[in-house]
Design a protein around this motif. Structure first.
Motif, PDB file in Angstrom:
ATOM      1  N   VAL A 162       0.833  -1.212   0.000  1.00  0.00           N
ATOM      2  CA  VAL A 162       0.000   0.000   0.000  1.00  0.00           C
ATOM      3  C   VAL A 162       0.869   1.264   0.000  1.00  0.00           C
ATOM      4  O   VAL A 162       0.707   2.119  -0.883  1.00  0.00           O
ATOM      5  CB  VAL A 162      -1.006  -0.021   1.168  1.00  0.00           C
ATOM      6  CG1 VAL A 162      -1.720   1.314   1.292  1.00  0.00           C
ATOM      7  CG2 VAL A 162      -2.002  -1.154   0.989  1.00  0.00           C
ATOM      8  N   TYR A 165       2.649   1.718  -3.368  1.00  0.00           N
ATOM      9  CA  TYR A 165       1.763   2.194  -4.438  1.00  0.00           C
ATOM     10  C   TYR A 165       1.549   3.697  -4.320  1.00  0.00           C
ATOM     11  O   TYR A 165       1.680   4.445  -5.296  1.00  0.00           O
ATOM     12  CB  TYR A 165       0.425   1.441  -4.377  1.00  0.00           C
ATOM     13  CG  TYR A 165      -0.642   2.068  -5.243  1.00  0.00           C
ATOM     14  CD1 TYR A 165      -0.552   1.979  -6.639  1.00  0.00           C
ATOM     15  CD2 TYR A 165      -1.697   2.777  -4.688  1.00  0.00           C
ATOM     16  CE1 TYR A 165      -1.509   2.575  -7.441  1.00  0.00           C
ATOM     17  CE2 TYR A 165      -2.651   3.378  -5.482  1.00  0.00           C
ATOM     18  CZ  TYR A 165      -2.563   3.276  -6.866  1.00  0.00           C
ATOM     19  OH  TYR A 165      -3.492   3.877  -7.651  1.00  0.00           O
ATOM     20  N   LYS A 180      -8.371   2.059  -5.325  1.00  0.00           N
ATOM     21  CA  LYS A 180      -7.475   0.911  -5.474  1.00  0.00           C
ATOM     22  C   LYS A 180      -6.895   0.474  -4.137  1.00  0.00           C
ATOM     23  O   LYS A 180      -6.735  -0.714  -3.902  1.00  0.00           O
ATOM     24  CB  LYS A 180      -6.335   1.263  -6.436  1.00  0.00           C
ATOM     25  CG  LYS A 180      -6.747   1.143  -7.873  1.00  0.00           C
ATOM     26  CD  LYS A 180      -5.547   1.326  -8.778  1.00  0.00           C
ATOM     27  CE  LYS A 180      -6.015   1.552 -10.219  1.00  0.00           C
ATOM     28  NZ  LYS A 180      -4.991   2.258 -10.995  1.00  0.00           N
ATOM     29  N   TYR A 181      -6.526   1.429  -3.271  1.00  0.00           N
ATOM     30  CA  TYR A 181      -5.817   0.986  -2.060  1.00  0.00           C
ATOM     31  C   TYR A 181      -6.680   0.938  -0.806  1.00  0.00           C
ATOM     32  O   TYR A 181      -6.329   0.298   0.166  1.00  0.00           O
ATOM     33  CB  TYR A 181      -4.555   1.821  -1.827  1.00  0.00           C
ATOM     34  CG  TYR A 181      -4.748   3.276  -1.436  1.00  0.00           C
ATOM     35  CD1 TYR A 181      -5.061   3.621  -0.119  1.00  0.00           C
ATOM     36  CD2 TYR A 181      -4.581   4.299  -2.360  1.00  0.00           C
ATOM     37  CE1 TYR A 181      -5.204   4.944   0.238  1.00  0.00           C
ATOM     38  CE2 TYR A 181      -4.724   5.622  -2.004  1.00  0.00           C
ATOM     39  CZ  TYR A 181      -5.041   5.944  -0.703  1.00  0.00           C
ATOM     40  OH  TYR A 181      -5.192   7.240  -0.331  1.00  0.00           O
TER      41      TYR A 181
END
Lengths: 413, 324
Positions: A162, A165, A180-181
């Motif tokens: 995480v 990213y 997305k995270y």
């Protein structure tokens, strides 16, 4: 917004390493010292590999020592990152949001240390592949140790991917896509609790060891972790505050202080409850506690340690609660150190070793680590500090650049 | 043109065959083992020539041992292969000929043990016989059996003396032997993260010495202190070595793994008594098949007052104490 071409993952990693190599003479010296401690640790480990675990102070009665003690404590430090993640992502607190990446860096460092301590403790580290699912034989779900392998590695993965990213997006001057995270962030919140509960169950699930066979252990692990972890993060933030241009809002330190105080008070309450149970009506099962606090039959190696730890715990909790310096760092930081060290002793050596004394056959011995054990442990700690440094330094540079580029128009919540 | 087309077809065929081959864990491990052996061969080309490809036979055997699986999951052939390797390694490394058995449990057999507290006089012949039979490490002086000297009026080993060194029996005292109790509900087996320890059908709790990773969680989980760890490389003088061995019993251990009493699996599966029971001069040790109604152990359980240690833990030991 920015139209420059996306820089690849390799350039991201190469740049991070370049930033980490560069620095003042003081920084280079600091890296050198860490390297030196690690080299000594590697040498001690080669001695241990050669002679076997006979090179340590452990034996068939005290079969776990410094390694497993440190492991247990550091699982708590890793879990404590959730105390930043929760307010940052769930309550969207801007102060926490700015430093959450630092908390995650500390968690990754703690996990690297945890796994290294386990490896150092194994009798056959080269056979560790027997533990891997698919190629080995994984005793899941029966063995709590198998669960622990799973949750610790999963948590390491979550806490690496995480932040990587988000940083990678910011490195490319792009806003990270929350859709997305976010699911992984929520998963990591539950996962943080699970790593510490599972580690507590490791001990709690053994009727053979009355000192550990205690249902309060899981909750108390969490309370002590949420006190010691944020205390460490406070110290790390204070170092970053003085060493870099990354400025941290003083309000954040006060918020961290409140988290630490609440957790430390709950921790002391549960400690008191345990002590009451052991000493109000002492039974045969209270002998490990008697050994820990007062010594048994002339064996009292842990007595000075545990009283030091309890004093540190109480003094630090009182200082942090009353806050006599009105958030003066000269008062808060030493108190955080005191609390961190106090919990380290109590939850490390003060928890593992008395669980094994007296032996199930009633034998009482003392345990003291050898130079090999101490050197390996220091080496692993140096590795952890090194990892945390190398994760946080590029993270701060990227975040600062991103903040400058984004302000004043857009800023992430 | 035609030739290269033909070649292409050959390659396609090869790839198809490769992909359709069923791959499982076993073939994967064998693959690694072979690669490792070949790797060693290539990296040590100058090795003075024994074995195929110029690798030392010992190195090849050691790699084969490293990549083998958990004994319980091995096929019959795999078990034979590893035993051949181990016997050959014993010859190459230690210069001894050993016979390692892989004999399984017999039908309708469940082993149990009973200890006569009235008769035992604390001579510890059992301890010595165990050390000899089971090839115990002479450096750390590891012992599976402990005997405790207790004063009359006490009935717990915690109150006893496990380190007595004087003439026995002592007036006003009695003796209690402890070892692995081969629990029906063994906490050690539950704890092991790699299933390197398990209970056999005849009730014996065994360790696969080559699968154990040495985490010592089983040692922490055992309420009877029934397990021992090899802190150093164990060593037994060549002339004192017991050569009739069992894979799960008294064969050579290595540093960094657990071991424990196996009720002398190498003897008892052949219908003999464990070394401790055979050595006892007072006849305090009763061993036998719990499923055989005519066995001595069944007689003890049916006619004597018996008890087991720490029954409140629910481990169901197959080891009873009794009083005449």
């Amino acid at each position: 917004m920015n139209k420059q071409p996306t820089k690849g993952l390799l350039s991201f990693l190469a740049q991070a390493i370049r930033w980490n190599m560069r620095g003042s003479v003081g920084y280079q010296l600091y890296l050198g010292v860490l390297m030196l401690i690690m080299v000594v640790g590697v040498y001690a480990y080669s001695v241990q590999l050669n002679q076997g675990l006979a090179a340590t102070g452990m034996n068939n009665i005290v079969s776990w020592g410094l390694y497993i003690s440190n492991f247990t404590f550091l699982v708590g430090v890793a879990a404590a990152a959730v105390m930043l993640i929760l307010p940052a992502y769930v309550f969207r607190d801007p102060h926490f949001h700015r430093v959450v990446i630092i908390g995650e860096g500390v968690a990754v460092g703690a996990l690297v240390m945890c796994l290294s301590f386990i490896l150092a403790d194994l009798g056959g580290p080269h056979r560790a592949w027997h533990l891997m699912p698919v190629i080995g034989v994984f005793n899941w779900p029966s063995s709590i140790l198998a669960w622990d392998v799973l949750v610790l590695n999963g948590y390491l993965l979550l806490n690496t991917l995480v932040p990587c990213y988000i940083l990678y997006c910011h490195y490319n001057n792009r806003k990270a896509d929350e859709r997305k995270y976010r699911p992984f962030v929520f998963l990591s919140i539950f996962w943080a609790v699970s790593i510490h509960m599972v580690t507590a169950f490791l001990y709690q699930g053994l009727p053979a060891r009355p000192f550990w066979n205690n249902p309060l252990m899981g909750p108390r692990f969490l309370a002590s972790a949420f006190a010691a972890g944020p205390a460490l993060i406070t110290l790390v933030l204070a170092i970053i505050q003085t060493m870099t241009t990354f400025k941290i809002d003083p309000k954040l330190f006060n918020k961290l202080r409140l988290i630490i105080v609440v957790s430390a008070v709950i921790n002391l309450l549960m400690l008191f409850s345990e002590i009451f149970k052991e000493f109000y009506t002492p039974t045969h099962h209270s002998l490990p506690a008697v050994y820990l606090f007062f010594g048994l039959e002339g064996h009292n190696a842990l007595v000075p340690w545990i009283w030091t730890s309890i004093s540190m715990n109480i003094i630090a909790t009182v200082i942090l609660a009353l806050n006599p310096g009105k958030n003066n760092p000269k008062v808060l930081l030493p108190a955080s150190v005191l609390l961190f060290v106090g919990i380290w002793i109590e939850k490390g050596i003060g928890l593992i070793v008395p669980g094994l004394i007296p032996s199930p056959m009633g034998e009482i011995v003392d345990y003291s680590p050898t130079w090999v054990e101490i050197s390996i442990s220091l080496g692993v700690l140096a590795l952890g500090v090194f990892v945390v440094t190398w994760l946080i330094r590029p993270a701060i540079i990227i975040e600062q650049r991103y903040e400058e580029a984004a302000s004043p128009t857009v800023r992430e919540a | 043109m035609a030739g290269s087309n033909h070649e292409h077809k050959e390659i396609d065929k090869f790839i198809d065959r490769f992909l359709s081959r069923k791959s499982n864990r076993r073939s994967f491990l064998q693959g690694i083992a072979k690669t490792a052996v070949i790797g060693t061969a290539l990296s040590a080309p100058g090795c003075s020539g024994d074995g195929i490809l110029g690798i030392k036979e010992e190195t090849a055997l050691a790699w084969g041992e490293y990549f083998k699986g958990n004994y319980r999951l091995m096929t019959h052939t795999e078990r034979n292969t590893t035993i051949q390797r181990l016997e050959r390694l014993a010859r190459l490394r230690d210069g001894v000929d050993v016979q390692i058995s892989s004999r399984g449990p017999r039908e309708q057999v469940l082993f149990g043990y009973a200890f006569n507290l009235t008769r035992c006089e604390g001579f510890m012949n059992c301890v010595a016989a165990c050390e000899k039979e089971n090839n115990m490490d002479r450096i750390s002086k590891t012992q599976y059996i402990r005997t405790f000297e207790l004063e009359h009026g006490k009935m717990s080993v915690e109150a006893g003396n496990g380190k007595y060194f004087h003439e026995v029996p002592v007036e006003g005292h009695f003796y209690m032997g402890v070892q692995c109790f081969h629990c029906e509900n063994p906490p050690c087996v539950k704890a092991c993260p790699t299933q390197a320890t398990w209970q056999e059908k005849d009730g014996i709790v065994v360790v696969d010495y080559d699968w154990c990773i040495g985490c010592r969680y089983c040692l922490a989980a055992c309420p009877y202190w029934g397990r021992r760890f090899n802190w150093n490389e164990p060593s037994v003088p060549k002339e004192e070595l017991t050569r009739k061995q069992h894979y799960l019993g008294n064969r050579k251990r290595k540093k960094g793994v657990m071991e424990k009493c196996t009720f002398c699996i190498q003897r008892t599966r052949e219908g003999r008594l464990p070394a401790c029971a055979e050595a006892c001069p007072t006849g305090s040790r009763v061993f036998g098949n719990l499923l055989d109604p005519k066995s001595e152990i069944r007689f003890v359980l049916e006619n004597k007052k018996v008890f087991r240690m720490k029954e409140d833990l629910g481990t169901e030991p197959k080891y009873w104490y009794f009083i005449d």
